[in-house]
Structure formats: structure tokens, C-alpha cells
Scaffold this motif. Structure first.
Motif, PDB file in Angstrom:
ATOM      1  N   ALA A 256       1.692   4.005   7.439  1.00 63.18           N
ATOM      2  CA  ALA A 256       1.884   4.645   6.191  1.00 63.18           C
ATOM      3  C   ALA A 256       0.690   4.778   5.491  1.00 63.18           C
ATOM      4  CB  ALA A 256       2.838   3.545   5.347  1.00 63.18           C
ATOM      5  N   LEU A 257      -0.282   4.032   5.517  1.00 55.65           N
ATOM      6  CA  LEU A 257      -1.688   4.112   4.838  1.00 55.65           C
ATOM      7  C   LEU A 257      -2.279   5.548   5.711  1.00 55.65           C
ATOM      8  CD1 LEU A 257      -1.047   1.835   3.765  1.00 55.65           C
ATOM      9  CD2 LEU A 257      -3.294   0.850   4.218  1.00 55.65           C
ATOM     10  N   HIS A 258      -2.175   5.761   6.885  1.00 57.33           N
ATOM     11  CA  HIS A 258      -2.825   6.687   7.753  1.00 57.33           C
ATOM     12  C   HIS A 258      -2.327   8.231   7.275  1.00 57.33           C
ATOM     13  CE1 HIS A 258      -4.168   3.903  11.176  1.00 57.33           C
ATOM     14  NE2 HIS A 258      -4.810   3.713   9.987  1.00 57.33           N
ATOM     15  N   VAL A 259      -1.194   8.025   6.637  1.00 59.83           N
ATOM     16  CA  VAL A 259      -0.476   9.501   6.159  1.00 59.83           C
ATOM     17  C   VAL A 259      -1.344   9.886   5.066  1.00 59.83           C
ATOM     18  CG1 VAL A 259       1.274  10.360   4.636  1.00 59.83           C
ATOM     19  CG2 VAL A 259       1.720   8.898   6.719  1.00 59.83           C
ATOM     20  N   TYR A 260      -2.032   8.948   4.289  1.00 62.97           N
ATOM     21  CA  TYR A 260      -2.914   9.440   3.136  1.00 62.97           C
ATOM     22  C   TYR A 260      -4.438   9.245   3.545  1.00 62.97           C
ATOM     23  CZ  TYR A 260       1.464   8.688   0.517  1.00 62.97           C
ATOM     24  OH  TYR A 260       2.599   8.684   0.189  1.00 62.97           O
ATOM     25  N   ASP A 261      -4.676   9.218   4.751  1.00 66.55           N
ATOM     26  CA  ASP A 261      -6.078   9.204   5.585  1.00 66.55           C
ATOM     27  C   ASP A 261      -6.904   7.864   4.933  1.00 66.55           C
ATOM     28  OD1 ASP A 261      -8.225   9.662   6.850  1.00 66.55           O
ATOM     29  OD2 ASP A 261      -9.079  11.232   5.425  1.00 66.55           O
TER      30      ASP A 261
ATOM     31  N   MET B 141     -12.928   1.354  -2.039  1.00 67.32           N
ATOM     32  CA  MET B 141     -12.099   0.177  -1.391  1.00 67.32           C
ATOM     33  C   MET B 141     -11.510  -0.551  -2.185  1.00 67.32           C
ATOM     34  SD  MET B 141     -14.804  -2.381  -0.008  1.00 67.32           S
ATOM     35  CE  MET B 141     -13.747  -3.554   0.684  1.00 67.32           C
ATOM     36  N   PHE B 142     -10.351  -0.997  -1.675  1.00 69.01           N
ATOM     37  CA  PHE B 142      -9.644  -2.089  -2.407  1.00 69.01           C
ATOM     38  C   PHE B 142      -9.930  -3.460  -1.589  1.00 69.01           C
ATOM     39  CE2 PHE B 142      -6.020  -5.066  -2.955  1.00 69.01           C
ATOM     40  CZ  PHE B 142      -5.978  -5.062  -4.308  1.00 69.01           C
TER      41      PHE B 142
ATOM     42  N   ASP C  94      -4.768   0.700 -12.395  1.00 69.11           N
ATOM     43  CA  ASP C  94      -4.439   2.137 -12.351  1.00 69.11           C
ATOM     44  C   ASP C  94      -4.652   2.429 -11.084  1.00 69.11           C
ATOM     45  OD1 ASP C  94      -4.190   4.800 -12.476  1.00 69.11           O
ATOM     46  OD2 ASP C  94      -5.266   4.959 -14.237  1.00 69.11           O
ATOM     47  N   PRO C  95      -3.547   2.505 -10.187  1.00 68.29           N
ATOM     48  CA  PRO C  95      -3.775   2.707  -8.726  1.00 68.29           C
ATOM     49  C   PRO C  95      -4.042   3.948  -8.523  1.00 68.29           C
ATOM     50  CG  PRO C  95      -1.398   2.544  -9.469  1.00 68.29           C
ATOM     51  CD  PRO C  95      -2.175   1.897 -10.423  1.00 68.29           C
ATOM     52  N   ASP C  96      -3.960   4.947  -9.667  1.00 68.49           N
ATOM     53  CA  ASP C  96      -4.316   6.374  -9.377  1.00 68.49           C
ATOM     54  C   ASP C  96      -5.692   6.797  -9.912  1.00 68.49           C
ATOM     55  OD1 ASP C  96      -1.802   7.565  -8.270  1.00 68.49           O
ATOM     56  OD2 ASP C  96      -0.912   7.468 -10.332  1.00 68.49           O
TER      57      ASP C  96
ATOM     58  N   GLU D 241      -1.501   6.109  -1.561  1.00 71.45           N
ATOM     59  CA  GLU D 241      -1.270   7.245  -2.302  1.00 71.45           C
ATOM     60  C   GLU D 241      -2.071   7.807  -3.323  1.00 71.45           C
ATOM     61  OE1 GLU D 241       2.819   8.869  -4.302  1.00 71.45           O
ATOM     62  OE2 GLU D 241       2.604   7.101  -3.660  1.00 71.45           O
ATOM     63  N   GLY D 242      -2.651   6.933  -4.094  1.00 70.80           N
ATOM     64  CA  GLY D 242      -3.378   6.769  -5.327  1.00 70.80           C
ATOM     65  C   GLY D 242      -4.993   7.439  -4.758  1.00 70.80           C
ATOM     66  N   GLY D 243      -5.215   7.474  -3.556  1.00 70.72           N
ATOM     67  CA  GLY D 243      -6.451   8.121  -3.084  1.00 70.72           C
ATOM     68  C   GLY D 243      -7.536   7.105  -2.612  1.00 70.72           C
ATOM     69  N   VAL D 244      -7.336   5.698  -2.381  1.00 74.07           N
ATOM     70  CA  VAL D 244      -8.303   4.795  -1.957  1.00 74.07           C
ATOM     71  C   VAL D 244      -8.665   5.046  -0.527  1.00 74.07           C
ATOM     72  CG1 VAL D 244      -8.677   2.461  -1.702  1.00 74.07           C
ATOM     73  CG2 VAL D 244      -7.556   3.046  -3.751  1.00 74.07           C
ATOM     74  N   ALA D 245      -9.774   4.999  -0.116  1.00 75.09           N
ATOM     75  CA  ALA D 245     -10.138   5.390   1.485  1.00 75.09           C
ATOM     76  C   ALA D 245     -10.014   4.099   2.423  1.00 75.09           C
ATOM     77  CB  ALA D 245     -11.587   5.846   1.297  1.00 75.09           C
TER      78      ALA D 245
END
Length: 417
Positions: free
Chosen positions: A85-90, A19-20, A326-328, A47-51
Motif C-alpha cells: 500500500a505504501l509503495h503505491v505512493y512511492d 520521514m515519519f 496534518d498528514p498532508d 498518501e500525504g506525500g511522506v517519503a
């Protein structure tokens, strides 16, 4: 790998355990709405994968604090755009519901009149006395405004409401800051009353929304002194965690108590605090409840996070500064060995220093931070290898080698371009 495993939290599922956590960013618009800079920052993290991303310090009133706000219906659209926008990346979106420890309305009126001297005096006074002076009627009004904020967040598609257990809520819980002798002061049951009222209000205004609770713990320094003022000592924190679970809270976020006047207590710089310094306290909370528990506190590497989960300290890892660097981080973790994560070095120069100097959040290791999608660093099209010799502040390039007799005074730097 535990960090990449999904986890059920209330009625939602987080796709991984990262989590962030809530952080002050300074990216929001003047009225606290989510503008382009804020939107791009959080979208990039997703986009970098955070849940799970939590927007820190979301106020249900128009405060003077430079934080996100959701106090009128006109702000719903921007939050909905972010949630979509966040939901696009689950990625799940949470807002940290908070109220500052000062009389918002009275201070706003002084600012409106332009009486800055009186406003500063009022703010200083409130920070010392508001917890003892705020009336029951005012607290009930704050609860109503919090409820309206929660309703707007739910309409916007926000997935989680995190109660900010520090600031006003945590100050009322505290034996250090709360000197009241009414139903909100004194014994433990009275001091936690308002916090439970906040949880109850959330459930009334948005029955289906997931509830997270930031539980700040007043810790003990090596010399025996206390660190933090708002929040609870660990013995009461464990007791309160059980009560929160019974009250319907879905997740607990354990953190270092604030209100010290020293940001390094909660966001420590390199060399000042051990890695995972909240682990022993977080584990005690984790062992007391059945709901998921998240941890923060100088957690840097995936190995750090894995060890915390494996040792039963927590279920979810909060990475703040690490994701600025590192957001990725998550994508690279998913890619496996051979993919290098850019690790935070805890210099605090771009992040906490910027916030304390009334600038927006940034990172010295990530030039894109704060300029997401506008400033994009890409690999060089023509790669070169260059060896530089620095001699008495003079740079020599191959094949212009310095004379052999000067070799003892050389400082060699090798740089890959």
C-alpha cells in the motif's frame, strides 16, 4: 526546496527528505499484527506525500509491550499488505527492530499463570537489573529471533530495518545503565558489541536490505545534569557513528536518549524545550560520517527543516507530531505558497497523553487521526459568515445586536463557517 529533493540511502531512493519517525501508536492488534486501524493510519501518511515511514518498536518476540510484533510467519501477510500500500505512493517502509529490557519469556510465563503480582515485581526488577543480568546465551538467542524477524520483514517487502539504539541495545551501550564486567560491559568497545552484533545479524539474514540506526544521545541540561540514560554521550556517539558506517549501516537517525521516566524529555511539550533542540548534537554526528543523517526534536515548520538541511545539521527531517496534526504536510508543501499547513502546537494532549493512559494515538487538531478513512472531514457545502457576540455567557447573532450600553462587558469572537 531541499525538503522536496530526493536522496539516495544505500540501495534505495527517498523521493523527498521527510520521514515519519518511529512512534508508539497503540493501533496494532492484540498480538501486535497490523490491523485495519494501523494500516489506514500509515497508508494515509503515505498518501500525504511522506517519503519514509518507520513503524516504532517492532518486536521479534511476543512481548507484553503494546507495540507492533513480527515473531511468526503468520504475521508476514499483514506487513506485506502494508508495504504494498505504501509503495503505491512511492513511500518506503521501515520497521524499528527492538527488544525490551526485560526477560520476555519469564514474564510471559508469569502472565500465563495469572500471577500478576509476581509479574509486576519481575518487571520492576528487570527494568533496574536486566542489562546486568542477561546472559550471553540469552543475548545470542535474542539475536537469532531478531534475525528471523528481519527475514520475515524482507519477505514482506519492507524496505528498511531501523535498529532501535535505545532500550536493550542502548542500555548495553550506556555507561549509566551497564555495570557488567564481561565482554559486554566496561570499556566502549565492549558496550557497543551487542549493537554491532545486531547490525551484523541484519546483514546476514537480509543482505540487500537498507539499514537505519537510531542513535540515542545522552544530552546535557542547562544546569549540567544529564538527560537520558540509555545511549551514549556525544563524544562516544560520534565515535560510534563512524564505526556504524564502517559496519555497513546506510543511515543514522539521531535522537534524544530515553530511559528517564519522563516522556517530555524525548517528546517535549510546548514551552519546555527549544525548537530543534537536538540540532547541535545531530550536526556533530553529520560531520563525522558520509552516510545520510536524519534529525528529530521539535521540528515544526518547513522553514525549520530547510534551515537544518542548509546548515549541514542533517539530510532528512523526521516529523512525528507534525504529521499527526496534518498528514498532508508534504502535499501542501509541494503546492507552494497559499496552502496552509496545520501546524502542531505541542500540547501533547492527544498523542503522548493518550499513550501514557493506554489509549491509542490521536491529535486534538486532527479529528481524523486514529479514524483514517472512517472519519472524513469535508468542507461545508453551504458556506456562511457568522458573527457571534458572547455577553455574560449569552450568545447573540446578527442582526440581534446587544444594547450599546453593554458594549464594555462584551467579549467579541468572530468565526468563519
Amino acid at each position: 526546496m531541499n525538503l522536496l529533493e530526493p536522496i539516495q540511502v544505500g540501495k534505495i531512493t527517498l523521493k523527498n527528505r521527510i520521514m515519519f519517525p518511529p512512534m508508539t501508536t497503540g493501533y496494532e492488534e492484540r498480538d501486535g499484527s497490523i490491523g485495519t486501524q494501523s494500516f489506514n493510519f500509515y497508508k494515509r501518511l503515505a498518501e500525504g506525500g511522506v517519503a519514509y515511514i518507520v513503524l516504532g518498536d517492532v518486536a521479534p518476540v511476543n512481548t507484553v509491550s503494546p507495540t507492533p510484533k513480527l515473531f511468526h510467519d503468520g504475521q508476514i501477510e499483514a506487513y506485506q499488505k502494508l508495504a504494498d500500500a505504501l509503495h503505491v505512493y512511492d513511500c518506503k517502509l521501515g520497521i524499528q527492530l527492538f527488544h525490551p529490557e526485560y526477560d520476555v519469556d519469564a514474564l510471559a510465563e508469569l502472565f500465563r499463570k495469572g500471577d500478576m503480582q509476581a509479574a509486576r515485581a519481575k518487571l520492576h526488577h528487570d527494568m533496574l537489573h536486566y542489562i546486568d543480568e542477561v546472559t550471553e546465551e540469552q543475548l545470542n538467542t535474542i539475536l537469532e529471533k531478531m534475525g528471523d524477524c528481519v527475514k520475515r520483514a524482507y519477505q514482506a517487502g519492507v524496505d528498511v530495518i531501523e535498529v532501535h539504539g535505545d532500550r536493550l541495545v542502548g542500555s548495553l551501550c550506556s555507561t549509566i545503565l551497564n555495570h557488567r564486567n564481561d565482554q559486554y560491559g566496561g570499556v566502549f568497545e565492549n558496550r557497543i558489541r551487542f549493537a554491532l552484533d545486531v547490525v551484523k545479524t541484519i546483514k546476514e539474514y537480509a543482505p540487500d536490505i537498507c539499514i537505519d540506526y537510531k542513535l540515542p544521545v545522552v544530552t546535557v541540561n542547562p544546569d549540567g545534569t544529564l538527560r537520558g540514560k540509555g545511549g551514549l554521550l556525544i563524544e562516544e556517539a560520534v565515535k560510534f557513528a563512524k564505526i556504524l558506517e564502517e559496519a555497513g549501516v546506510d543511515m543514522i537517525h539521531v535522537g534524544q536518549a530515553n530511559h528517564t521516566g519522563n516522556m517530555n524529555d524525548t517528546i517535549p511539550a510546548m514551552g519546555t524545550t527549544p525548537y530543534s533542540f537536538m540540532a547541535s548534537y545531530t550536526k556533530q554526528i553529520k560531520e563525522a560520517v558520509a552516510i545520510p543523517v536524519s534529525a528529530v526534536g521539535r521540528i515544526i515548520t518547513p522553514e525549520n527543516g530547510e534551515a537544518l538541511i542548509e546548515n549541514g545539521v542533517c539530510d532528512i527531517i523526521g516529523l512525528g507530531r507534525s504529521l499527526l496534526a496534518d498528514p498532508d504536510y508534504v502535499k501542501k508543501l509541494e503546492a507552494g505558497e497559499g496552502t496552509r499547513i496545520r501546524h502542531c502546537m505541542m500540547c501533547n494532549k492527544g498523542c503522548t497523553d493518550s499513550i501514557q493512559n493506554r489509549k491509542f494515538l490521536s491529535c486534538v487538531l486532527n479529528a481524523e487521526n486514529g479514524y483514517e478513512y472512517d472519519r472524513v472531514i469535508t468542507p461545508a457545502t453551504d458556506k456562511k459568515k457568522l458573527l457571534l457576540w458572547v455577553v455574560d455567557q449569552q450568545v447573540w447573532k446578527l442582526p440581534e445586536w446587544p444594547k450599546q450600553k453593554d458594549m464594555m462587558s462584551f467579549y467579541l469572537k468572530k468565526k468563519q463557517l
